[in-house]
Scaffold this active site. Structure first.
Site, short mmCIF file in Angstrom:
data_model
loop_
_atom_site.label_atom_id
_atom_site.label_comp_id
_atom_site.label_asym_id
_atom_site.label_seq_id
_atom_site.Cartn_x
_atom_site.Cartn_y
_atom_site.Cartn_z
N GLN A 118 11.84 -73.05 -66.90
CA GLN A 118 13.00 -72.20 -66.61
C GLN A 118 13.98 -72.87 -65.64
O GLN A 118 14.76 -72.21 -64.98
CB GLN A 118 12.55 -70.85 -66.05
CG GLN A 118 11.72 -70.04 -67.02
CD GLN A 118 11.41 -68.65 -66.51
OE1 GLN A 118 12.29 -67.78 -66.42
NE2 GLN A 118 10.17 -68.41 -66.14
N ASP A 127 9.56 -69.72 -53.42
CA ASP A 127 9.69 -69.16 -54.77
C ASP A 127 10.73 -69.96 -55.56
O ASP A 127 11.62 -70.59 -54.98
CB ASP A 127 10.12 -67.70 -54.67
CG ASP A 127 10.02 -66.97 -56.00
OD1 ASP A 127 9.30 -67.45 -56.89
OD2 ASP A 127 10.66 -65.91 -56.15
N GLU A 128 10.62 -69.94 -56.87
CA GLU A 128 11.60 -70.57 -57.78
C GLU A 128 11.84 -72.05 -57.42
O GLU A 128 12.98 -72.51 -57.34
CB GLU A 128 12.93 -69.81 -57.76
CG GLU A 128 12.83 -68.33 -58.11
CD GLU A 128 12.58 -68.08 -59.59
OE1 GLU A 128 12.38 -69.05 -60.34
OE2 GLU A 128 12.59 -66.90 -60.00
N ARG A 171 13.37 -63.09 -72.15
CA ARG A 171 13.93 -61.89 -71.53
C ARG A 171 13.54 -60.64 -72.33
O ARG A 171 13.64 -59.52 -71.84
CB ARG A 171 15.46 -61.93 -71.46
CG ARG A 171 16.11 -63.06 -70.67
CD ARG A 171 15.54 -63.25 -69.31
NE ARG A 171 14.50 -64.25 -69.32
CZ ARG A 171 13.57 -64.39 -68.37
NH1 ARG A 171 13.54 -63.57 -67.36
NH2 ARG A 171 12.65 -65.33 -68.44
N LYS A 223 4.54 -63.51 -60.87
CA LYS A 223 4.56 -64.44 -59.74
C LYS A 223 4.95 -63.73 -58.44
O LYS A 223 4.41 -64.05 -57.37
CB LYS A 223 5.48 -65.61 -60.01
CG LYS A 223 6.97 -65.30 -60.03
CD LYS A 223 7.78 -66.56 -60.21
CE LYS A 223 9.26 -66.24 -60.29
NZ LYS A 223 9.79 -65.65 -59.05
N THR A 224 5.89 -62.78 -58.52
CA THR A 224 6.29 -62.07 -57.31
C THR A 224 5.12 -61.28 -56.74
O THR A 224 4.87 -61.29 -55.53
CB THR A 224 7.46 -61.11 -57.61
OG1 THR A 224 8.57 -61.86 -58.13
CG2 THR A 224 7.90 -60.38 -56.35
#
Length: 669
Positions: A271, A240-241, A613, A49-50
């Site tokens: 998340q 973002d987020e 993770r 996504k970044t």
């Protein structure tokens, strides 16, 4: 597609080509090239996504959108810096006018320009958590509230006020829902203290961290001319987020997107794990309903984990009812299945993990490639003891931040007064450094110069008790050189302060004065990069990442160590090997969460975050027997999140301990 730009090392024009087909997958390309209007990007864990956001910014700039018309908002300074750096590397030049940073950073920038419309001066101070708690302590003392074991300490009270602001709910409601263990008859005192706290901040031209959002929103809702000007600034907004936004942030986004409607929010509802900070998952779940015409994109190609790990993660999160369904797809080759390890007890759990870590290092992994994740800090206590026994170096995520150390806060308080002479909290802190001036004495002095300029404060003969007046006069002598120094020569100001009295103060108060003086020398080095005191103070107040080893690393290469972390602190990170421990019903998920479906689903999202993770190996461990202080040893049940998994998605290892060895041996079932 090409664009004329300037090389980073020269002023000669050069050309680069952004090859979107080569650099991005089909899902990412669609977002980069087609995300005009209101858009929601559901970005699964490890889906790039970044990279997508960075290319979207580059694409807009390449299409001719002015940099100052683009607003990129993230949740941490680290993420903002990384994104802006990556945009610069991608383009080959730095888009100077691009608006980028955290919500609070952007709020601060806008408030510095417009806050006078709300009755504040533009040179307001920003309170950190300690400053806010100090003010609350002072108000509690002034009200002369009887000492009551049920009355919340200033830190608890600050959290209550903060949660109320960020969730958009009244103090009374938050009090009843989250602080039901407190005596109800103290609610009027809490409401009164909260009111005085807000009034006192405004009186002294100061904001706390939450006010940067609250007052930004207040500008948008109550000042039509200002709202129109702010909205007009931004043609494209990227967030973002988004699953971590709270009530204030979501309302701000709604206002900002009113004119151009080019609002792109990126997040993963799977998340969303920060409801305790007032993050509201409904912001992302309801986004398409709140903003009509929203286009929904999905990023489901995962570049982090093996197919086996992703199958388990997908199998778990599908049990949540409130979500946007996604299916993470692996781009990596097949690997080993996740492993479930039932240990006899908490001690054997620790023994197994420590032994397996040693074996993994013998197989070629570095300690820093391995993370042990847990639901709560205390879950790792026995493991820490075992790691110490086996001399396995480790760190726990967290620690005292560089600027939160007492001696650094002292220096910064002096600088805050240079910037804003009416900062009561900063004055209280530096006055309390003087022998003979306590909290009451400090308040008596401060009350004398509430409305005076700094020059008059230092040159007016105040009416004070004899002992207090003597101490104040002596302290003023020490302060004069410092306060007459050019305030924008920040490192020079610090040196002046150290030479006048603070070095002696440290040497007489602390047995590690040398270390503290070295810290302040590093602060001087850091401050030398700034030309304006206001910017320096803003950056410090808004920073959550500075630590001593980041300002002055002692080594070029970090020492190899194992990572221990709560899952909340691990979000956004990844490791080749991950252990999830204490997967016991009643502990993970937490017992209280099992009574509420929304909280239970958040616990499942927490498990999902933990599993995603892992890159190569995932170990899930739980003890069969736990000790309870009331019932003694009790048999435990594996976590509900383990019980609901398809058993074909993991292998089981049984642990047995041989009679003649302390270390457990691993057997496969």
């Amino acid at each position: 597609m090409t664009k004329k730009i300037y090389n980073l090392r020269t002023t000669k024009p050069t050309k680069i080509q952004l090859d979107y087909t080569k650099d991005l997958n089909a899902e990412q390309q669609l977002v980069v090239k087609s995300a005009d209007g209101p858009c929601l990007v559901l970005a699964g864990a490890g889906s790039g996504k970044t990279r997508t956001l960075v290319y979207r910014v580059a694409y807009l700039l390449e299409k001719g959108v002015p940099a100052d018309k683009i607003l990129l908002m993230t949740f941490t300074n680290k993420a903002a810096k990384e994104m802006l750096w990556r945009v610069e590397q991608l383009l080959g030049f730095k888009p100077q006018q691009l608006w980028g940073g955290t919500f609070h950073h952007i709020g601060n920038m806008l408030l510095r320009k417009y806050i006078q419309h709300l009755g504040y001066n533009q040179n307001y101070s920003i309170f950190d958590e300690d400053d806010a708690e100090t003010l609350l302590q002072s108000i509690i003392a002034e009200k002369n509230i009887k000492k009551d074991k049920y009355f919340p300490k200033s830190g608890v009270l600050k959290n209550l006020i903060s949660y109320s602001k960020n969730s958009g709910q009244p103090i009374e409601k938050i009090y009843k829902e989250k602080f039901s263990y407190l005596k109800t008859n103290i609610l009027p005192d809490i409401i009164d203290i909260t009111y005085i706290y807000e009034q006192r901040k405004k009186q002294h031209n100061a904001l706390d961290y939450d006010d940067l959002l609250l007052l930004w929103l207040k500008l948008m809702e109550t000042k039509p001319v200002v709202r129109k000007e702010i909205i007009k600034k931004f043609q494209y907004i990227l967030v973002d987020e988004y699953q971590d936004t709270n009530h204030l942030q979501a309302k701000i986004i709604e206002h900002l997107s009113q004119q151009h409607k080019n609002i792109l929010v990126v997040g993963d509802d799977a998340q969303s794990i920060y409801s305790f900070r007032a993050a509201d998952i409904s912001n992302i779940l309801q986004f398409p309903k709140k903003i009509s015409g929203t286009k929904i994109f999905k990023l489901e190609n995962n570049y982090r984990s093996t197919p086996e790990i992703l199958k388990l993660a997908n199998n778990s999160i599908k049990n949540n009812l409130h979500q946007f369904p996604k299916n993470l797809k692996a781009t990596r080759a097949s690997g080993e299945k996740p492993i479930l390890i039932p240990a006899q007890n908490i001690e054997q759990q620790a023994q197994f993990i420590s032994q397996r870590i040693i074996e993994l290092t013998e197989e070629g992994y570095k300690l820093r490639d391995i993370a042990v994740l847990f639901r709560a800090d205390f879950h790792a206590l026995e493991l820490e003891i075992e790691l110490n026994k086996k001399n396995i170096p480790y760190i726990k995520r967290g620690g005292i931040k560089f600027f939160e150390q007492a001696h650094l806060k002292d220096i910064i308080s002096f600088l805050k007064i240079l910037h804003n002479p009416h900062d009561e909290i900063a004055w209280t802190r530096i006055l309390n450094l003087q022998v003979g001036i306590g909290r009451v004495g400090a308040q008596k002095i401060i009350n004398q110069f509430t409305s005076l300029t700094l020059d008059k404060i230092l040159n007016t003969d105040f009416i004070l008790p004899a002992n207090l007046k003597s101490t104040w006069q002596k302290f003023k002598t020490d302060l004069n050189k410092f306060f007459n120094h050019d305030k924008n020569d920040i490192d020079g100001c610090i040196r002046e302060l150290m030479s006048s009295f603070y070095t002696v103060y440290l040497q007489t108060k602390y047995d590690n004065a040398t270390k503290r003086i070295e810290d302040i020398e590093q602060l001087e080095n850091f401050a030398s990069n700034y030309q304006q005191l206001e910017q320096f103070l803003s950056d410090i107040s808004l920073s959550e990442n500075f630590r001593a080893d980041e300002v002055n690393p002692e080594k070029n290469e970090p020492e190899d160590f194992l990572i221990l972390s709560t899952i909340h602190q691990a979000k956004g990170l990844e490791w080749p090997v991950v252990f999830i421990i204490n997967l016991v019903s009643g502990q993970f998920p937490h017992a209280k969460a099992m009574e509420n479906n929304e909280e239970f689903e958040e616990e499942r999202r927490l498990f999902y975050v933990a599993t995603t993770r892992a890159q190569n190996l995932l170990y899930m461990v739980y003890p069969n027997i736990l000790y309870n202080q009331y019932y003694g040893f009790i048999f435990s049940q594996p976590s509900e999140f383990i019980q609901e998994l398809d058993s074909n998605l993991y292998d089981i290892w049984n642990i047995t301990t041989t009679e003649d060895e302390d270390l457990p041996t691993i057997e496969y079932q």
